[in-house]
Design a protein around this motif. Sequence first.
Motif, PDB file in Angstrom:
ATOM      1  N   LYS A   1       0.575  -1.059  -0.096  1.00  0.00           N
ATOM      2  CA  LYS A   1      -0.145   0.145  -0.043  1.00  0.00           C
ATOM      3  C   LYS A   1       0.802   1.420  -0.004  1.00  0.00           C
ATOM      4  CE  LYS A   1      -4.031  -2.142   2.345  1.00  0.00           C
ATOM      5  NZ  LYS A   1      -4.994  -1.954   3.331  1.00  0.00           N
ATOM      6  N   THR A   2       2.273   1.275  -0.015  1.00  0.00           N
ATOM      7  CA  THR A   2       3.011   2.456  -0.159  1.00  0.00           C
ATOM      8  C   THR A   2       3.959   1.993  -1.069  1.00  0.00           C
ATOM      9  OG1 THR A   2       4.478   1.341   1.819  1.00  0.00           O
ATOM     10  CG2 THR A   2       2.496   2.762   2.314  1.00  0.00           C
ATOM     11  N   ARG A   3       4.874   3.199  -1.356  1.00  0.00           N
ATOM     12  CA  ARG A   3       6.097   3.029  -2.334  1.00  0.00           C
ATOM     13  C   ARG A   3       7.128   3.631  -1.607  1.00  0.00           C
ATOM     14  NH1 ARG A   3       2.790   6.679  -5.506  1.00  0.00           N
ATOM     15  NH2 ARG A   3       4.095   8.683  -5.765  1.00  0.00           N
TER      16      ARG A   3
ATOM     17  N   ALA B   1       1.102   4.205  -2.114  1.00  0.00           N
ATOM     18  CA  ALA B   1       1.179   3.738  -3.588  1.00  0.00           C
ATOM     19  C   ALA B   1       0.225   4.261  -4.453  1.00  0.00           C
ATOM     20  CB  ALA B   1       1.263   2.322  -3.436  1.00  0.00           C
ATOM     21  N   SER B   2      -1.021   4.570  -4.128  1.00  0.00           N
ATOM     22  CA  SER B   2      -1.834   4.951  -5.179  1.00  0.00           C
ATOM     23  C   SER B   2      -1.738   6.385  -5.678  1.00  0.00           C
ATOM     24  CB  SER B   2      -3.250   4.740  -4.599  1.00  0.00           C
ATOM     25  OG  SER B   2      -3.571   5.555  -3.457  1.00  0.00           O
ATOM     26  N   CYS B   3      -0.945   7.344  -4.721  1.00  0.00           N
ATOM     27  CA  CYS B   3      -1.094   8.912  -4.706  1.00  0.00           C
ATOM     28  C   CYS B   3      -0.020   9.160  -6.162  1.00  0.00           C
ATOM     29  CB  CYS B   3      -0.689   9.642  -3.346  1.00  0.00           C
ATOM     30  SG  CYS B   3       0.849   9.324  -3.164  1.00  0.00           S
ATOM     31  N   TYR B   4      -0.360  10.396  -6.441  1.00  0.00           N
ATOM     32  CA  TYR B   4       0.538  10.897  -7.435  1.00  0.00           C
ATOM     33  C   TYR B   4       1.441  11.911  -7.321  1.00  0.00           C
ATOM     34  CZ  TYR B   4      -2.337   8.687 -10.938  1.00  0.00           C
ATOM     35  OH  TYR B   4      -3.150   8.035 -11.868  1.00  0.00           O
TER      36      TYR B   4
ATOM     37  N   GLU C   1      -5.078  15.647  -5.278  1.00  0.00           N
ATOM     38  CA  GLU C   1      -3.680  15.194  -5.210  1.00  0.00           C
ATOM     39  C   GLU C   1      -2.823  16.583  -4.536  1.00  0.00           C
ATOM     40  OE1 GLU C   1      -1.993  12.285  -5.226  1.00  0.00           O
ATOM     41  OE2 GLU C   1      -4.035  11.271  -5.955  1.00  0.00           O
TER      42      GLU C   1
ATOM     43  N   ARG D   1       1.874  11.292 -13.016  1.00  0.00           N
ATOM     44  CA  ARG D   1       0.764  10.934 -14.226  1.00  0.00           C
ATOM     45  C   ARG D   1       1.272  10.825 -15.471  1.00  0.00           C
ATOM     46  NH1 ARG D   1      -2.605   8.301 -16.106  1.00  0.00           N
ATOM     47  NH2 ARG D   1      -4.236   9.049 -17.261  1.00  0.00           N
TER      48      ARG D   1
ATOM     49  N   GLU E   1       2.770   7.390 -15.813  1.00  0.00           N
ATOM     50  CA  GLU E   1       1.638   6.375 -16.245  1.00  0.00           C
ATOM     51  C   GLU E   1       1.246   6.617 -17.684  1.00  0.00           C
ATOM     52  OE1 GLU E   1      -1.052   5.671 -12.401  1.00  0.00           O
ATOM     53  OE2 GLU E   1      -1.456   7.043 -13.697  1.00  0.00           O
TER      54      GLU E   1
ATOM     55  N   LYS F   1       5.645   3.017 -13.953  1.00  0.00           N
ATOM     56  CA  LYS F   1       5.183   3.077 -12.735  1.00  0.00           C
ATOM     57  C   LYS F   1       5.554   4.358 -11.940  1.00  0.00           C
ATOM     58  CE  LYS F   1       5.524  -2.001 -11.948  1.00  0.00           C
ATOM     59  NZ  LYS F   1       5.751  -3.068 -10.856  1.00  0.00           N
ATOM     60  N   LYS F   2       4.385   4.700 -11.282  1.00  0.00           N
ATOM     61  CA  LYS F   2       4.529   5.871 -10.301  1.00  0.00           C
ATOM     62  C   LYS F   2       5.842   5.620  -9.575  1.00  0.00           C
ATOM     63  CE  LYS F   2      -0.195   6.857  -9.181  1.00  0.00           C
ATOM     64  NZ  LYS F   2      -0.971   5.328  -9.451  1.00  0.00           N
TER      65      LYS F   2
END
Length: 217
Positions: A5-7, A20-23, A90, A115, A118, A123-124
């Motif tokens: 859930k994180t990067r 992980a999902s945020c930009y 964001e 973005r 992507e 990948k972000k």
Amino acid sequence: MNSTKTRDEKDSLGIKQVPASCYYGSETARALENYPISGLRFHPAFLWALAMIKKACARANMTLKRLDRKKGEAIVKACDEVLEGKLREEFLTDVLQSGAGVSAHMNMNEVLTNRALELMGFKKGDYESLHSHDDVNMGQSTNDVIPTAIRLAASKVTREFAASSRALEKALSAKAKEFKNVIKAGRTHMQDAAPISLGQEFSGWARQLEKGRLRAE
């Protein structure tokens, strides 16, 4: 072990985990921790202006052959999405933050970078393929970008402001006529009170608004 859930993002201060999902990226995440001051967010017109500047800079850097065209076109497309009102959730930095607006500036740079990544099929967080500083922010400085964005945003909202001001001017002028025979004491600071109509007061307020609107226009 890094959660799915994180990067992990690495910057000059070290490793920082971001959702992980945020930009947005590590610099925005640090700003959210360091400046939780007012809870106020930037006006949409300011974000629009920042995206316009980034789009113009990407085009200029492509023309100068400083920015790879594939990267540049991806940045332009990401800017267009922000200009359309997308990715609004964001942009989280507080309006009260570090000097010159660095946090807001980097929030925009990071969102556009991830973005664009992507859109390019990456990948972000893959900043070796596209970087927020080296590519999206190429040839730019917060000290130039933020004042320019403020001016652009102000220009954009002038029409909206002018329409609202005219409506209020009209309402106050109508009251000025309605109250023209209502006499009262017009107090001053260092003189005796002098008779004045309530209508004259409302007329003065209408004129003040009109003069302010004309200056803005």
